[in-house]
Each structure stands twice: as C-alpha cells, then as structure tokens.
Design a protein around this motif. Sequence first.
Motif, PDB file in Angstrom:
ATOM      1  N   CYS A   6       0.818  -1.211   0.000  1.00 46.32           N
ATOM      2  CA  CYS A   6       0.000   0.000   0.000  1.00 46.32           C
ATOM      3  C   CYS A   6       0.857   1.268   0.000  1.00 46.32           C
ATOM      4  N   PRO A   7       1.192   1.792  -1.175  1.00 46.94           N
ATOM      5  CA  PRO A   7       1.979   3.024  -1.284  1.00 46.94           C
ATOM      6  C   PRO A   7       1.264   4.277  -0.782  1.00 46.94           C
ATOM      7  N   VAL A   8      -0.055   4.235  -0.659  1.00 48.06           N
ATOM      8  CA  VAL A   8      -0.830   5.346  -0.096  1.00 48.06           C
ATOM      9  C   VAL A   8      -1.688   4.785   1.033  1.00 48.06           C
ATOM     10  N   VAL A   9      -1.645   5.444   2.191  1.00 51.84           N
ATOM     11  CA  VAL A   9      -2.355   4.954   3.375  1.00 51.84           C
ATOM     12  C   VAL A   9      -3.114   6.099   4.033  1.00 51.84           C
ATOM     13  N   GLU A  10      -4.335   5.835   4.426  1.00 48.25           N
ATOM     14  CA  GLU A  10      -5.105   6.759   5.265  1.00 48.25           C
ATOM     15  C   GLU A  10      -5.115   6.238   6.696  1.00 48.25           C
ATOM     16  N   LEU A  11      -4.742   7.103   7.646  1.00 44.14           N
ATOM     17  CA  LEU A  11      -4.915   6.829   9.071  1.00 44.14           C
ATOM     18  C   LEU A  11      -6.136   7.620   9.521  1.00 44.14           C
ATOM     19  N   ARG A  12      -7.221   6.907   9.843  1.00 46.43           N
ATOM     20  CA  ARG A  12      -8.511   7.520  10.096  1.00 46.43           C
ATOM     21  C   ARG A  12      -8.889   7.350  11.574  1.00 46.43           C
ATOM     22  N   GLN A  13      -9.160   8.468  12.252  1.00 50.22           N
ATOM     23  CA  GLN A  13      -9.572   8.445  13.648  1.00 50.22           C
ATOM     24  C   GLN A  13     -10.978   9.043  13.748  1.00 50.22           C
ATOM     25  N   TYR A  14     -11.934   8.235  14.219  1.00 50.85           N
ATOM     26  CA  TYR A  14     -13.316   8.674  14.313  1.00 50.85           C
ATOM     27  C   TYR A  14     -13.689   8.894  15.779  1.00 50.85           C
ATOM     28  N   THR A  15     -14.319  10.024  16.049  1.00 52.52           N
ATOM     29  CA  THR A  15     -14.904  10.281  17.361  1.00 52.52           C
ATOM     30  C   THR A  15     -16.375   9.880  17.301  1.00 52.52           C
ATOM     31  N   LEU A  16     -16.780   8.995  18.218  1.00 52.69           N
ATOM     32  CA  LEU A  16     -18.118   8.404  18.164  1.00 52.69           C
ATOM     33  C   LEU A  16     -18.972   8.864  19.323  1.00 52.69           C
ATOM     34  N   HIS A  17     -20.276   8.724  19.156  1.00 58.90           N
ATOM     35  CA  HIS A  17     -21.189   8.964  20.270  1.00 58.90           C
ATOM     36  C   HIS A  17     -20.937   7.920  21.362  1.00 58.90           C
ATOM     37  N   PRO A  18     -21.100   8.300  22.622  1.00 59.14           N
ATOM     38  CA  PRO A  18     -20.841   7.344  23.713  1.00 59.14           C
ATOM     39  C   PRO A  18     -21.589   6.030  23.519  1.00 59.14           C
ATOM     40  N   PRO A  79     -23.946   0.378  -3.776  1.00 55.84           N
ATOM     41  CA  PRO A  79     -25.120  -0.066  -3.022  1.00 55.84           C
ATOM     42  C   PRO A  79     -24.831  -0.406  -1.559  1.00 55.84           C
ATOM     43  N   VAL A  80     -23.642  -0.883  -1.227  1.00 55.00           N
ATOM     44  CA  VAL A  80     -23.367  -1.273   0.161  1.00 55.00           C
ATOM     45  C   VAL A  80     -23.365  -0.057   1.072  1.00 55.00           C
ATOM     46  N   TRP A  81     -22.634   0.990   0.675  1.00 61.35           N
ATOM     47  CA  TRP A  81     -22.618   2.195   1.504  1.00 61.35           C
ATOM     48  C   TRP A  81     -23.993   2.845   1.532  1.00 61.35           C
ATOM     49  N   GLN A  82     -24.678   2.863   0.431  1.00 64.33           N
ATOM     50  CA  GLN A  82     -26.006   3.468   0.409  1.00 64.33           C
ATOM     51  C   GLN A  82     -26.961   2.747   1.365  1.00 64.33           C
ATOM     52  N   ALA A  83     -26.799   1.433   1.473  1.00 67.98           N
ATOM     53  CA  ALA A  83     -27.691   0.645   2.325  1.00 67.98           C
ATOM     54  C   ALA A  83     -27.394   0.832   3.807  1.00 67.98           C
ATOM     55  N   HIS A  84     -26.145   1.114   4.162  1.00 67.40           N
ATOM     56  CA  HIS A  84     -25.752   1.101   5.572  1.00 67.40           C
ATOM     57  C   HIS A  84     -25.223   2.439   6.085  1.00 67.40           C
ATOM     58  N   ARG A  85     -25.159   3.460   5.238  1.00 64.52           N
ATOM     59  CA  ARG A  85     -24.515   4.706   5.651  1.00 64.52           C
ATOM     60  C   ARG A  85     -25.243   5.398   6.790  1.00 64.52           C
ATOM     61  N   ASP A  86     -26.574   5.360   6.791  1.00 65.73           N
ATOM     62  CA  ASP A  86     -27.314   6.056   7.847  1.00 65.73           C
ATOM     63  C   ASP A  86     -27.000   5.451   9.210  1.00 65.73           C
ATOM     64  N   LYS A  87     -26.944   4.121   9.274  1.00 67.29           N
ATOM     65  CA  LYS A  87     -26.621   3.473  10.544  1.00 67.29           C
ATOM     66  C   LYS A  87     -25.186   3.766  10.957  1.00 67.29           C
ATOM     67  N   ALA A  88     -24.276   3.756   9.985  1.00 69.89           N
ATOM     68  CA  ALA A  88     -22.876   4.048  10.296  1.00 69.89           C
ATOM     69  C   ALA A  88     -22.714   5.496  10.744  1.00 69.89           C
ATOM     70  N   ASN A  89     -23.266   6.420   9.996  1.00 67.64           N
ATOM     71  CA  ASN A  89     -23.118   7.843  10.326  1.00 67.64           C
ATOM     72  C   ASN A  89     -23.754   8.198  11.664  1.00 67.64           C
ATOM     73  N   ALA A  90     -24.785   7.457  12.049  1.00 71.70           N
ATOM     74  CA  ALA A  90     -25.455   7.731  13.325  1.00 71.70           C
ATOM     75  C   ALA A  90     -24.559   7.444  14.523  1.00 71.70           C
ATOM     76  N   THR A  91     -23.502   6.660  14.330  1.00 68.83           N
ATOM     77  CA  THR A  91     -22.585   6.371  15.441  1.00 68.83           C
ATOM     78  C   THR A  91     -21.543   7.455  15.615  1.00 68.83           C
ATOM     79  N   MET A  92     -21.382   8.344  14.627  1.00 63.36           N
ATOM     80  CA  MET A  92     -20.218   9.233  14.561  1.00 63.36           C
ATOM     81  C   MET A  92     -20.536  10.669  14.941  1.00 63.36           C
ATOM     82  N   ILE A  93     -19.604  11.262  15.694  1.00 64.23           N
ATOM     83  CA  ILE A  93     -19.599  12.706  15.913  1.00 64.23           C
ATOM     84  C   ILE A  93     -18.710  13.379  14.871  1.00 64.23           C
TER      85      ILE A  93
END
Length: 245
Positions: A6-18, A79-93
């Motif tokens: 992987c010559p390009v890498v994202e380090l992703r840190q998410y702040t979530l609802h408690p 289609p995968v993100w479209q199907a599950h994005r609302d549930k995923a986004n609801a966990t995130m601040i």
Amino acid sequence: MKALWCPVVELRQYTLHPGQRDVLIDLFDREFVEPQEAVGMTVLGQFRDLDDPDRFVWLRGFDDMPRRAKALESFYGGPVWQAHRDKANATMIDSDDVLLLRPASARGGFPVPVGARQVPGEPAALPPSLVLATIWYGHGPFDTAFVEFFERQVRPVLAETGGEPLAYLQSEHAPNTFPALPVRMNEEVFVWFARFTDESHIDDHLNRLQHSERWRAEVLPTLSQRWTRTPQRLRLAPTERSILR
C-alpha cells in the motif's frame, strides 16, 4: 527487504457517540471490509483505542492516488454504503480526522500479511495483540536526511527496547483526489507502528526507551528540535477481523 504494501495509506480516527463503538465495529467488520477491497482498496486494520472508549481507528490503503479516487467513488456511490450509511453515520460525531500517508522509504511500508483475514463468526486464528501508533508532528518536512537518521539511529534503539517498527510513514502531500472525504492538509507528520503482545509489553518498551542512554543522548535531542508538539501515541486493540494485528 520486506514488500511495500500500500503506497498510499489513510490513518482515520473517528470520534463516536458514547457507547456506539461496538455498534460501528460490528457493522464495519460485517458489511464494509470485502466491499471496499472489491473496488480496489485494502482495509489494513481496524482498532479500538484503549485510551478512548469513543474512538475508532482504522487504516485503509491504495495503490496510488488516481486509483484511490476511483475506488472511493465506487464504494461511496455503490449499493453497500447506500444501504448502511445512515446506521454508520449515526454512530459518529466526527470522521474528518484523517492523515494521508506514504511509506517513508522502500523499507517503510507495511509487510504483506501472512494468512487470510478471519471469517465472520469463526474463532480468531491468531493470539491477541496490540498495535502502538506513534505520530510525530514536525516543524517542516521529514526529508530524506531525517528518514536516514530514523533508519540508522532511531530504529535500532526502538528495536532494542522492544518496539521494533512494523512500518514507518510520512505525510503524503498529493492533492486529495476525493474531496468528499476531507483529509488533514498542511501538516508534516512521521508515523511509526509497532506490534506488542499486551499492555504490559507496551509499558515495558516505553519504560526501557525512557531510560535508554542512547535514546536520551543520541536520538531525543535531534527529535525534540523537529517536533512542534508532544508526540501522539495511539494504543490500539485490533478488532476480530483486522488483518493488521
């Protein structure tokens, strides 16, 4: 020499609802791993931050920046993100704490993993482990001279104190090829990763490093001149399906 993975890498840190981290991890590990990899990404690792119960950290890799754009467009428009994005986004601040990185040298990339990722529902094939990510923030670019200093003087001390770097990366300053997902621009970082068996193993390494005469006399003076702030350490527990563990 280990393979450059992987010559390009994202380090992703998410702040979530408690209380939402395990909800996101369950969804992520079940629904998001294979669909991302099917369109050209590599899900390098997913982690619980041991020091923040509301932080989810993960690493995602790409072959190059143009293919990053194509892969992200395919996944987030698919289609995968479209199907599950609302549930995923609801966990995130907040999901915008993202560092775009590249291996600091030909020896700095993540090693190609041995064995397959765990199948959902199956018992773990490998023993538990932890990953320590250390982020150094610089006044200026971590140039070739610094990378040589790291490989020649820093890495041996880390190794002899029990923290042999698994990979070491630095800022990738190519334009963000997928602006819909922000990344932290205009920062100079150098990030190294090491694998440990447990928390006591990390503590032992840090204690030995603090008391190392070579670290204090030969390494720390040079490092401290480059840092703009106290280094950030992330003590990370791989999820059940993290391939980096």
